[in-house]
Design an enzyme around this catalytic site. Structure first.
Site, PDB file in Angstrom:
ATOM      1  N   CYS A   1     -37.629 -17.165 -26.155  1.00 41.74           N
ATOM      2  CA  CYS A   1     -37.904 -18.653 -25.372  1.00 41.74           C
ATOM      3  C   CYS A   1     -39.165 -18.743 -24.629  1.00 41.74           C
ATOM      4  CB  CYS A   1     -37.001 -18.673 -24.259  1.00 41.74           C
ATOM      5  SG  CYS A   1     -37.186 -17.427 -22.877  1.00 41.74           S
TER       6      CYS A   1
ATOM      7  N   CYS B   1     -35.808 -12.423 -19.304  1.00 42.70           N
ATOM      8  CA  CYS B   1     -36.908 -12.495 -20.183  1.00 42.70           C
ATOM      9  C   CYS B   1     -38.015 -11.874 -20.207  1.00 42.70           C
ATOM     10  CB  CYS B   1     -37.180 -14.050 -20.379  1.00 42.70           C
ATOM     11  SG  CYS B   1     -35.796 -15.352 -20.569  1.00 42.70           S
TER      12      CYS B   1
ATOM     13  N   CYS C   1     -29.625 -12.571 -24.966  1.00 38.82           N
ATOM     14  CA  CYS C   1     -29.896 -13.794 -25.553  1.00 38.82           C
ATOM     15  C   CYS C   1     -30.192 -13.603 -27.023  1.00 38.82           C
ATOM     16  CB  CYS C   1     -31.042 -14.650 -25.174  1.00 38.82           C
ATOM     17  SG  CYS C   1     -32.689 -14.046 -25.199  1.00 38.82           S
TER      18      CYS C   1
ATOM     19  N   ASP D   1     -32.917 -12.244 -28.370  1.00 46.66           N
ATOM     20  CA  ASP D   1     -34.190 -12.464 -28.577  1.00 46.66           C
ATOM     21  C   ASP D   1     -34.891 -10.956 -28.858  1.00 46.66           C
ATOM     22  OD1 ASP D   1     -34.012 -15.023 -28.752  1.00 46.66           O
ATOM     23  OD2 ASP D   1     -34.853 -15.300 -26.511  1.00 46.66           O
TER      24      ASP D   1
HETATM   25 FE1  FES Z   1     -34.145 -14.860 -24.453  1.00 37.85          FE
HETATM   26 FE2  FES Z   1     -35.674 -15.711 -22.751  1.00 37.85          FE
HETATM   27  S1  FES Z   1     -33.869 -16.640 -23.525  1.00 37.85           S
HETATM   28  S2  FES Z   1     -36.076 -14.106 -23.746  1.00 37.85           S
END
Ligand code: FES
Length: 127
Positions: A61, A105, A36, A38
């Site tokens: 998230c 995640c 994602c 992140d």
């Molecule tokens: Fe990116 Fe959860 S969607 S860490």
């Protein structure tokens, strides 16, 4: 969202523990999530091979924030060897599970912690 996540996930997301930065950290570990995009950084204060303080900054998230918060609670007070044994699964289990699509995640938290410990040990062997 409340249906998707356990109560513990929601609690840690709403009131994250140990959120922030440690300015004079002994070690940091940053990892990105390839799925994602992140990002998470873990900051450690270490004394006698024990984690005496730990904080995190996470751009991610709700599950990423909850797992960061949980891993800081799990790792605080542990020796580096003990903290290295904390797995991705331990974090998810402590949160009473994560929805399957959110399991990736929880990888961030354990990976960032392990990365910080590795960086600390690398730094020490160079001295
Ligand atoms: Fe990116 Fe959860 S969607 S860490």
């Amino acid at each position: 969202m409340a249906d998707l996540y356990s109560k513990k996930v929601m609690d840690h997301f709403r009131n994250p523990k140990n959120h922030g930065e440690i300015k004079d950290a002994d070690a940091t570990g940053t990892v990105g999530n390839a799925v994602c995009g992140d990002l998470m950084t873990i900051y450690l204060k270490i004394k006698n091979d024990t984690i005496i303080d730990i904080k995190f900054l996470t751009f991610g998230c709700a599950a990423a924030i909850a797992t960061s918060s949980m891993i800081t609670e799990l790792a605080k007070g542990k020796t580096l060897d003990e903290a290295l044994k904390i797995t991705r699964k331990d974090v998810a289990d402590e949160l009473d599970g994560l929805p399957p699509i959110k399991m990736h995640c929880s990888n961030l938290a354990a990976d960032a912690l392990h990365e910080a410990i590795k960086n600390y040990r690398k730094k020490k062997t160079k001295k």
